[in-house]
Design a protein around this motif. Sequence first.
Motif: not given
Lengths: 177, 297
Positions: A63-87
């Motif tokens: 949805y246009s105002g879905c507040p979960a979007l930010d959490e998704m972004r943070a979770d994706l960042h974290r999961a990929l960083r934890d797997a060794g992706y730096e950028r």
Amino acid sequence: MGVAKARGVVLPVDNSPTCGQARAIAERVLDPELPVLTLADLGVLRDVREDGGRVTVTITPTYSGCPALDEMRADLHRALRDAGYERVEIRTALTPTWTTDWISADGRRKLAEHGIAPPQHKAGPVTLNLTPPVTRVRCPRCGSARTTELSRFSSTACKALRRCEDCSEPFEHVKEI
Amino acid sequence: MSFDNAYDAITDASDDKHWAFGTGFDDPLSGVDRAVPAGVSTADLTAYCLMLADDALVLSQRLTEWCSRAPELEEDVALANIALDLLGQARLLLTRAGEVEGRGRDEDALAYLRDEHEFRNVRLVEIDCGPGPGGDFAVTIARLLVFSTWRLAVFERLVASKDPVLAAIAAKGVKELAYHRDHAAQWTLRLAGGTEFSRERMVAGMARVWPLYDELFTTHEVERSLPDVAVPPSDVRAEVDEVLDQVFTAAALDRPDVAPMSAVAGKSGRDGVHTEAMGFLLAEMQHLARSLPGAKW
């Protein structure tokens, strides 16, 4: 971007052979508001690209105002960083517009197993309804078709609250959009 | 994610700082061609994006005032969710306005740092419809019905806009607004067909918002100067009339017979000329952001 057909669900998918581990990691990240689903199940994960050590993930809001979007972004960042992706770059694509038709067959099964009635296919949002709404949603617990809408909007914008007239249990229903 | 409890998730040592106000999307409009279409005035397109954005932002603010004050818990949740959809639409439109304007203003700067005369929303969305002495739930439902019917009709046409960003925002908004309109129509029927008291309130509620109905369909010069980009609201009048008449018929309500609220020297909401409710609304909405500029959490 190619288009893959899987179990009747049409999802734009990147078939590029360079995509390996990063895609698998991103696909496993859970939706923050419907944690029984992965972002891939929900159909919001649109693209994962790996270029050297750099990963670009594209997601789309439900949805246009879905507040979960930010959490998704943070979770994706974290999961990929934890797997060794730096950028890691997470992009938010506005179009094409997300629809509940993109929730995968697996996702629908998981929702029902967790007591949330999945959306119908190709239903789209309600049109103006000036007569008592027709019951089409089955109770995810007992399967009864005798269910009543208690509220069009529930704990999140994407769900309605219903009650089963047979087993008396309230349950949520992912609304069609 | 992989946290055992919520506390761990909150205290996760991440360097992702959040803006306290907007949430700082890097690229909320990605996946769309963001170039301003050839031959389109950036000043007019900026103004038009602000019009559509401010309608949604201001009504969103009004609807959130009902949170914890609605007649039942489900309605607290419903109005808050509708407000959230509108806030989402406003954020995308404000971002587009700032991008087209090209002066470096983002959604937060436009929402929190503009003054009253710079807001271009229609007056319907700013009036105080309660909770409190300004109105009641029926007035709020009447406004929501009129507003969402009108905005849905505009957005259904905006999907074909020559500006791909506006078209994409509209495509998303149409689905949301269809639910808002249905919700308001259901309540209109329920209140009008309920008790004598609820019906009286519904009739009064519709009469309260009706003076601001005509303004919705007054095509502004900005809209006129953006052919194929903007939707002239005069185009949707017949359709909105017809939809509302269907609801009135089903609810056995008469279309209110009240005079339109006049403009001030020919100017109204779209020109930045607002009712006295607007200053109070902005004071509440902007206070925190102006007191603590750039705050993060």
